[in-house]
Design an enzyme around this catalytic site. Structure first.
Site, PDB file in Angstrom:
ATOM      1  N   ASP A  16      -8.144   3.996   1.109  1.00  0.00           N
ATOM      2  CA  ASP A  16      -7.203   4.323   2.176  1.00  0.00           C
ATOM      3  C   ASP A  16      -7.996   4.816   3.395  1.00  0.00           C
ATOM      4  O   ASP A  16      -8.663   5.841   3.314  1.00  0.00           O
ATOM      5  CB  ASP A  16      -6.252   5.424   1.673  1.00  0.00           C
ATOM      6  N   ASN A  65       2.212   1.484   4.373  1.00  0.00           N
ATOM      7  CA  ASN A  65       2.530   0.226   5.060  1.00  0.00           C
ATOM      8  C   ASN A  65       2.230   0.295   6.555  1.00  0.00           C
ATOM      9  O   ASN A  65       2.906  -0.312   7.382  1.00  0.00           O
ATOM     10  CB  ASN A  65       3.998  -0.194   4.825  1.00  0.00           C
ATOM     11  N   CYS A  91       0.869  -1.193   0.000  1.00  0.00           N
ATOM     12  CA  CYS A  91       0.000   0.000   0.000  1.00  0.00           C
ATOM     13  C   CYS A  91       0.900   1.236   0.000  1.00  0.00           C
ATOM     14  O   CYS A  91       2.076   1.151  -0.360  1.00  0.00           O
ATOM     15  CB  CYS A  91      -0.991  -0.015   1.158  1.00  0.00           C
ATOM     16  N   ARG A 129      -3.443  -0.517   5.445  1.00  0.00           N
ATOM     17  CA  ARG A 129      -4.027  -1.596   4.643  1.00  0.00           C
ATOM     18  C   ARG A 129      -3.124  -2.815   4.486  1.00  0.00           C
ATOM     19  O   ARG A 129      -3.555  -3.951   4.722  1.00  0.00           O
ATOM     20  CB  ARG A 129      -4.413  -1.067   3.247  1.00  0.00           C
ATOM     21  N   SER A 130      -1.881  -2.608   4.018  1.00  0.00           N
ATOM     22  CA  SER A 130      -1.055  -3.792   3.734  1.00  0.00           C
ATOM     23  C   SER A 130      -0.671  -4.602   4.976  1.00  0.00           C
ATOM     24  O   SER A 130      -0.516  -5.825   4.855  1.00  0.00           O
ATOM     25  CB  SER A 130       0.166  -3.432   2.877  1.00  0.00           C
TER      26      SER A 130
HETATM   27  P1  4NP Z   1      -1.854   2.868   4.095  1.00  0.00           P
HETATM   28  O1  4NP Z   1      -2.433   4.253   4.654  1.00  0.00           O
HETATM   29  O2  4NP Z   1      -1.303   3.164   2.722  1.00  0.00           O
HETATM   30  O3  4NP Z   1      -3.043   1.984   4.049  1.00  0.00           O
HETATM   31  O4  4NP Z   1      -0.814   2.431   5.074  1.00  0.00           O
HETATM   32  C1  4NP Z   1      -1.634   5.389   4.767  1.00  0.00           C
HETATM   33  C2  4NP Z   1      -1.007   5.676   5.953  1.00  0.00           C
HETATM   34  C3  4NP Z   1      -0.237   6.812   6.075  1.00  0.00           C
HETATM   35  C4  4NP Z   1      -0.083   7.669   4.995  1.00  0.00           C
HETATM   36  C5  4NP Z   1      -0.708   7.369   3.803  1.00  0.00           C
HETATM   37  C6  4NP Z   1      -1.482   6.230   3.680  1.00  0.00           C
HETATM   38  N1  4NP Z   1       0.670   8.834   5.114  1.00  0.00           N
HETATM   39  O5  4NP Z   1       0.670   9.656   4.172  1.00  0.00           O
HETATM   40  O6  4NP Z   1       1.324   9.054   6.151  1.00  0.00           O
END
Ligand code: 4NP
Length: 155
Positions: free
Chosen positions: A123, A12, A9, A15-16
């Site tokens: 997300d 990380n 994702c 989701r992942s």
């Molecule tokens: P993920 O969600 O891709 O599902 O882990 C996110 C978590 C943090 C951020 C973006 C997406 N971020 O920009 O910090």
């Protein structure tokens, strides 16, 4: 030698890590290795988001031992299958691929249940807690199909 599967994702942390925990729970660990990574570097070394940890726990999975890491080109060689959560992850990962063999390893995780519909795992980072339940359900459904296919293919 085990079959290696990487869930990807953006961060990380949401989701992942869930996808990794869910898929690993559906596969025999003597034959399959499941890991996860993010295309971004903000959360390298971090534990999963507390909301992902709580959602996993509610469903009987412990993902607290995972640590964030960034996807890298070498993952194309280390892994047999790369499942991405959304179309922007798909674009970012494909962009790093150096040949068709590497590109062919990459697929949208929800293609398993919605083939050719390009459905994203949304997300949940900036959303509400119930977004994590939705993500869990989608991933659980997709990973069930993926696990059955992998087990059939690598028996
Ligand atoms: P993920 O969600 O891709 O599902 O882990 C996110 C978590 C943090 C951020 C973006 C997406 N971020 O920009 O910090």
């Amino acid at each position: 030698m085990s079959v290696k599967i990487l869930m990807v994702c953006l961060g990380n942390i949401c989701r992942s890590p869930l996808a990794e925990g869910i898929l690993a729970s559906k596969l025999p660990n003597d034959k399959f290795f499941v890991d996860s990574a993010g295309t971004g570097s903000w959360h390298v070394g971090h534990s999963p988001d507390r909301r992902s940890i709580a959602t996993a726990k509610k469903n009987g999975l412990d993902i607290t031992n995972q640590k964030g890491r960034q996807f890298s080109r070498s993952d194309f060689d280390s892994f047999d299958y790369i499942f991405v959560m959304d179309s922007s992850n798909l674009r970012d990962v494909i962009h790093l691929a150096q040949n068709d063999t590497q590109k062919e390893k990459v697929q949208l995780v929800l293609d398993a249940i919605f083939p050719n519909e390009n459905v994203d795992v949304p997300d949940p980072y900036y959303g509400t807690a119930n977004g994590f339940d939705m993500v869990y359900q989608m991933l659980d459904d997709a990973c069930e199909v993926i696990a059955q296919r992998l087990i059939a293919k690598h028996r």
